[in-house]
Design an enzyme around this catalytic site. Structure first.
Site: not given
Ligand code: 13P
Ligand code: MG
Ligand code: MG
Length: 381
Positions: A10, A234, A237
């Site tokens: 991402d 964090y 994800k």
């Molecule tokens: P991504 O990992 O897809 O960027 O999503 C992160 C997130 O916190 C969505 O609420």
């Molecule tokens: Mg994202």
């Molecule tokens: Mg993502």
């Protein structure tokens, strides 16, 4: 030997964590086209799942090849520059290091790779699937892979002579930073030991599965790096990618996708902090649902012995998955109705990687031990 490398990251998305921009995708495609023209890769495909861009490359440089990994990093860096120019959200989100030399594993992107002998007699054709999931972690694949590779309930093919010897799972401790902490367990004998580990999808993930009938044949590869283990906080994800070879001595595609009609609950979702069902979705779907329901896409390919990819088939882009999608939405709404309470949100250890940990630490400091019976004494204070 031929290698399939699926590398996913991402590096920025439109209006939140939805999808990369068309310009980002065009820039990635131009670079992949050029890499094919100069012979670095034999063939490729380019997709996105939610906000993650996935580069699928067929080549002869082997798994963990510095050339291929450096090239993937270059593609993601180019897409990041565009995301920055366009003012997109989370530009360069998954590029956690400045410039890794020769291996993007541990630097942010998810990597799944399988190298195989394209002349092996037991594989006269090479069909395979690529699963790309957004808004969840690598443990999202624990349930579907355990069921398909250990249980005839989901994969009746396991009863056939070629599959009866079973499969060897490589399970990784995803909380361990620096080097892979792994264990090999054989199904069917150790399917309960596998279950004991894999039930904890935040800590243990399946890194690889090999055939026991043909031990040199790797059937499954999953990206199992966790961003918080790398970064200590964090960072979005982990949004995994998996390659699964199919047919012959391996499960058939229709068996491999069968557990997905469960729309099982996974860790992920908004801010990576909740439990929500995994919805099978067509490739190149933007994330726009409430609490961004985790999505998984699946592309089926064939590849020739000289490394040419067929047209892909978008497996979940079919009305047979509509009822699962509806079920996932209903299960998601049901879970969200109880807000943050109990199983709706992730266990505290997971949230500790987010900004929650500051508040938790402050509250921890305010606790007192009052003897012998706290509440009464507290009330008289
Ligand atoms: P991504 O990992 O897809 O960027 O999503 C992160 C997130 O916190 C969505 O609420
Ligand atoms: Mg994202
Ligand atoms: Mg993502």
């Amino acid at each position: 030997m031929l290698t399939l490398s699926a590398i996913k990251a991402d590096v920025g998305s439109i209006g939140g964590h939805t999808r990369p921009s068309n310009r980002m995708m065009r820039a990635a495609r131009e670079r992949l086209t050029d890499a094919k023209a100069r012979g670095l890769v034999l063939d490729f495909d380019l997709t996105h799942t939610g906000d993650d861009i996935c580069l699928l490359m067929v080549h002869r440089h082997g798994s963990a090849s510095p050339q291929i990994h450096d090239f993937a990093w270059e593609v993601f860096t180019a897409a990041t520059v565009i995301a920055q120019e366009e003012g997109l959200y989370g530009a360069g989100q998954d590029l956690l290091k400045d410039a890794p030399s020769g291996n993007v594993r541990g630097a942010g992107p998810g990597v799944a790779e399988i190298t195989f002998d394209e002349t092996a007699k037991e594989r006269p054709a090479e069909p395979f699937l690529v699963f790309t999931a957004d808004k969840c972690g690598p443990g999202a694949f624990n349930f579907p892979l355990w069921t398909v590779f250990t249980s005839p309930l989901y994969c009746a093919g396991l009863m056939l002579p070629q599959m009866k010897p079973g499969f060897r799972f490589t399970v990784i401790d995803m909380e361990h930073a620096g080097g892979d902490r792994i264990v090999a367990l054989d199904a069917p004998e150790q399917h309960i030991d596998l279950a004991v580990l894999l039930r904890d999808e935040n800590r243990f993930g399946i890194q690889a599965i090999h055939s026991r009938r043909y031990p040199h044949q790797q059937v499954v590869a999953v990206s199992t790096d966790r961003l918080h283990t790398i970064a200590g906080e964090y960072k979005g994800k982990d949004d995994p990618v998996a390659i699964i070879r199919s047919q012959g001595a391996f499960p058939a595609p229709e068996e491999i996708v069968s557990p997905y009609f469960t729309a099982h609950y996974v860790a992920g979702d908004a801010r990576g902090s909740h439990h929500m069902p995994l919805m099978p979705a067509p490739i190149n779907t933007a994330i726009t649902g409430a609490y961004c329901l985790p999505l998984v896409a699946c592309m089926a390919y064939s590849v020739t012995a000289d490394g040419t990819l067929s047209d892909p088939v978008d497996v979940f882009d079919n009305p047979v998955w509509d009822s699962t999608r509806l079920k996932a939405q209903e299960k998601g709404e049901e879970m969200r109705r109880q807000g943050f309470m109990g199983p709706a949100m992730l266990p505290i250890q997971e949230l500790e990687y987010s900004a929650f940990r500051n508040t938790l630490a402050e509250l921890e400091d305010q606790f007192k031990i009052v003897e012998p019976f706290g509440p009464e004494l507290a009330a008289t204070e």
